[in-house]
Enzyme design. Structure first.
Site, PDB file in Angstrom:
ATOM      1  N   ASP A   8       0.783  -1.245   0.000  1.00 30.63           N
ATOM      2  CA  ASP A   8       0.000   0.000   0.000  1.00 30.63           C
ATOM      3  C   ASP A   8       0.820   1.303   0.000  1.00 30.63           C
ATOM      4  OD1 ASP A   8      -1.947  -1.934   0.205  1.00 30.63           O
ATOM      5  OD2 ASP A   8      -2.820  -1.217   2.072  1.00 30.63           O
ATOM      6  N   LYS A 106      -6.870  -5.102  -2.889  1.00 31.16           N
ATOM      7  CA  LYS A 106      -7.638  -5.644  -1.758  1.00 31.16           C
ATOM      8  C   LYS A 106      -8.572  -4.584  -1.217  1.00 31.16           C
ATOM      9  CE  LYS A 106      -3.973  -4.308   1.369  1.00 31.16           C
ATOM     10  NZ  LYS A 106      -4.777  -3.336   2.127  1.00 31.16           N
ATOM     11  N   CYS A 151      -2.023  -2.833   7.705  1.00 29.33           N
ATOM     12  CA  CYS A 151      -1.901  -3.766   6.585  1.00 29.33           C
ATOM     13  C   CYS A 151      -0.597  -4.549   6.613  1.00 29.33           C
ATOM     14  CB  CYS A 151      -2.119  -3.027   5.278  1.00 29.33           C
ATOM     15  SG  CYS A 151      -3.851  -2.492   5.150  1.00 29.33           S
TER      16      CYS A 151
HETATM   17  C1  VGL Z   1      -4.691   0.602   5.769  1.00 26.62           C
HETATM   18  C2  VGL Z   1      -6.214   1.543   7.198  1.00 26.62           C
HETATM   19  C3  VGL Z   1      -7.211   1.412   6.263  1.00 26.62           C
HETATM   20  C4  VGL Z   1      -3.275   0.180   5.516  1.00 26.62           C
HETATM   21  C5  VGL Z   1      -5.672   0.452   4.809  1.00 26.62           C
HETATM   22  O1  VGL Z   1      -2.867   0.110   4.343  1.00 26.62           O
HETATM   23  O2  VGL Z   1      -2.555  -0.081   6.501  1.00 26.62           O
HETATM   24  N1  VGL Z   1      -4.960   1.136   6.964  1.00 26.62           N
HETATM   25  N2  VGL Z   1      -6.928   0.862   5.076  1.00 26.62           N
END
Ligand code: VGL
Ligand code: ZN
Length: 204
Positions: A8, A106, A151
């Site tokens: 991410d 995802k 994540c």
């Molecule tokens: C994430 C919060 C919400 C992450 C993704 O990538 O850690 N954190 N969505």
């Protein structure tokens, strides 16, 4: 075989983004250097539909960082982030993607969140990443990216539970809360995740 997993590294998780991870941008040069030391590199994108159930805006009267129960599972509510096709959902421009062999998306199911790159938060559906890595002969996964206590943490936990040797590189991630990240690291160590630094992979 080792695989590098980059979680991410998207505009919304960088300073100035909708769900900014403090100093999240600092890890990008290191991620670019690390890639050359792995035979397989995989990246992920948090990729939510508008009105995703993890967004506070999808729940009347709720604000970001409040928690609710969703299908019996505690869910932190987030500001809207990483909406499919948005600029915020794009991988950071500074991230070198030339050697990224697969990009796993995802969080696409509106009804459930997915912190892990392998499964949604209730382990109902797989993203296919586990099978992809096994088909490529991977036995060790090295996890990096954002955010450290969400994540990255849950991807490492699932990797371990799928039987991969699992390494978390603390200098190649950044958390939202350093206190929560410290707790996460202790927990991952208990599950057998090796927590170390990038130097271990930059040598060879
Ligand atoms: C994430 C919060 C919400 C992450 C993704 O990538 O850690 N954190 N969505
Ligand atoms: Zn998300």
């Amino acid at each position: 075989m080792n695989a590098l997993i980059i979680i991410d590294v998207q505009n919304d998780f960088l300073p100035g983004g909708a769900l900014a991870v403090p100093r999240g941008d600092e890890i990008i040069p290191l991620l670019n250097r690390l890639q050359g030391h792995f035979e397989l590199v995989v990246a992920t994108q948090d990729w939510h539909p508008k009105n995703h159930s993890s967004f506070a805006s999808a729940h009347r009267g709720k604000k970001p960082l409040e928690t609710i129960e969703l299908d019996g599972c505690e869910q932190v509510l987030w500001p809207e982030h990483c909406v499919q096709g948005s600029r915020g959902a794009q991988l950071a421009e500074a991230l070198d993607c030339r050697r990224v062999q697969a990009i796993i998306r995802k969080g696409t199911d509106p009804d459930i969140d997915s912190y892990s790159a392998f499964y949604d938060n209730l382990h109902r559906r797989t993203t296919g990443l586990g099978g992809f890595l096994k088909d490529h002969g991977v036995d060790c996964v090295v996890i990096t990216g954002l955010a450290g206590e969400y994540c990255v943490r849950y991807t490492a936990l699932d990797a371990r539970q799928l039987g991969f040797q699992t390494v978390l590189l603390t200098d190649a991630t950044r958390p939202i809360s350093s206190q929560d990240f410290e707790y996460a690291v202790g927990n991952l160590r208990n599950y057998g995740v090796l927590v170390t630094e990038s130097a271990k992979f930059l040598k060879n």
